[in-house]
Design a protein around this motif. Structure first.
Motif, PDB file in Angstrom:
ATOM      1  N   GLY A 108      51.429  46.766  43.849  1.00 63.79           N
ATOM      2  CA  GLY A 108      50.147  46.144  43.531  1.00 63.79           C
ATOM      3  C   GLY A 108      50.157  44.635  43.599  1.00 63.79           C
ATOM      4  O   GLY A 108      49.109  43.994  43.480  1.00 63.79           O
ATOM      5  N   THR A 128      46.349  47.708  40.532  1.00 62.38           N
ATOM      6  CA  THR A 128      46.927  48.930  39.982  1.00 62.38           C
ATOM      7  C   THR A 128      46.426  50.126  40.767  1.00 62.38           C
ATOM      8  O   THR A 128      45.373  50.069  41.403  1.00 62.38           O
ATOM      9  CB  THR A 128      46.555  49.103  38.498  1.00 62.38           C
ATOM     10  OG1 THR A 128      45.119  49.147  38.367  1.00 62.38           O
ATOM     11  CG2 THR A 128      47.084  47.960  37.652  1.00 62.38           C
ATOM     12  N   ILE A 134      45.600  50.854  46.416  1.00 65.18           N
ATOM     13  CA  ILE A 134      45.964  49.441  46.565  1.00 65.18           C
ATOM     14  C   ILE A 134      45.548  48.924  47.937  1.00 65.18           C
ATOM     15  O   ILE A 134      45.042  47.804  48.074  1.00 65.18           O
ATOM     16  CB  ILE A 134      47.472  49.249  46.325  1.00 65.18           C
ATOM     17  CG1 ILE A 134      47.777  49.476  44.837  1.00 65.18           C
ATOM     18  CG2 ILE A 134      47.925  47.853  46.747  1.00 65.18           C
ATOM     19  CD1 ILE A 134      49.249  49.502  44.499  1.00 65.18           C
TER      20      ILE A 134
END
Length: 244
Positions: A108, A128, A134
């Motif tokens: 992330g 996250t 992501i």
């Protein structure tokens, strides 16, 4: 949302006669595919470099050898693809899509950089979610940044060259609030939510308050977990930003 943002990039790039290029690592071409599918992309989208392997970053984009999940790498990727494709605006992303850490950085961790004229700016985002999420969040962040940069860009001719474009805050076309706004990300302020909020926001009234940009009447803010509507989330975001 990504397709809507790509359409906004298309409209602004055509109107302001801009040329756009992309360098992407963890997104693997997702940003470029969104732009290529936008209206009249052949008029303003020059292309992209999917620099997934480190050697592509080093040898094609001129990135200094070393760690690649860094601010310096993102900046050099953006400047490198802008020079390579003679683009007026370029964006680059590098980071850790997951599921495992890389270079000591958790999944992330994303660096995003934009090159416009002589100015190159970079931001870190801590996202996250699963790898696919992501990638999706990074794609939207990049498109939001392109929208903001297209709004800020001065009116130029198609072949005016990078030196003719203005950097933020130097009298570029666009309203003062737009020039102050940038895409940011941080943990969602909604109680009990573990998501990441992305918003296009900036200080107003001499920094005393924060404002969130609106697109077609809708606040330009979202949570990766979709915990609530953009309208409800807007006030929480402004309060969190104001609190620092």
């Amino acid at each position: 949302m990504a397709d809507q943002l790509a359409q906004e990039v298309a409209e602004l790039a055509r109107r302001r006669r801009l040329r756009v290029a992309v360098a992407e690592s963890l997104t693997g071409g997702e940003i470029s595919s969104r732009l290529a599918a936008a209206p009249d992309s052949s008029e303003w989208f020059l292309g992209g470099v999917v620099a997934y392997a480190e050697d592509v970053k080093f040898e094609l984009l001129g990135v200094d050898r070393g760690p690649v999940v860094t601010e310096a790498c993102a900046r050099q990727m953006a400047a490198g693809v802008a020079d390579l494709l003679h683009a007026g605006i370029a964006i680059a992303v590098t980071g850790v899509g997951g599921p495992n850490p890389e270079e000591g950085q958790p999944p992330g961790t994303v660096w995003l950089a934009t090159a416009r004229g002589a100015a190159v700016h970079a931001q870190r985002h801590d996202l996250t979610g699963e790898p696919a999420s992501i990638v999706e969040q990074t794609t939207e962040l990049a498109l939001r940044a392109l929208v903001a940069n297209c709004r800020e860009a001065a009116e130029t001719s198609p072949d005016a060259g990078r030196e003719a474009r203005s950097s933020p805050g130097d009298g570029s076309a666009g309203s003062a609030p737009d020039r102050a706004m940038e895409t940011i990300s941080f943990p969602c302020p909604t109680e009990g939510c573990s998501g990441t909020v992305t918003a296009t926001a900036g200080p107003v009234m001499g920094g005393q308050e924060w404002a969130v940009r609106h697109v077609d009447g809708t606040p330009d803010v979202r949570c990766s977990e979709s915990c609530t509507s953009p309208t409800d989330l807007e006030e929480r975001v402004k309060a969190a930003l104001q609190a620092g």
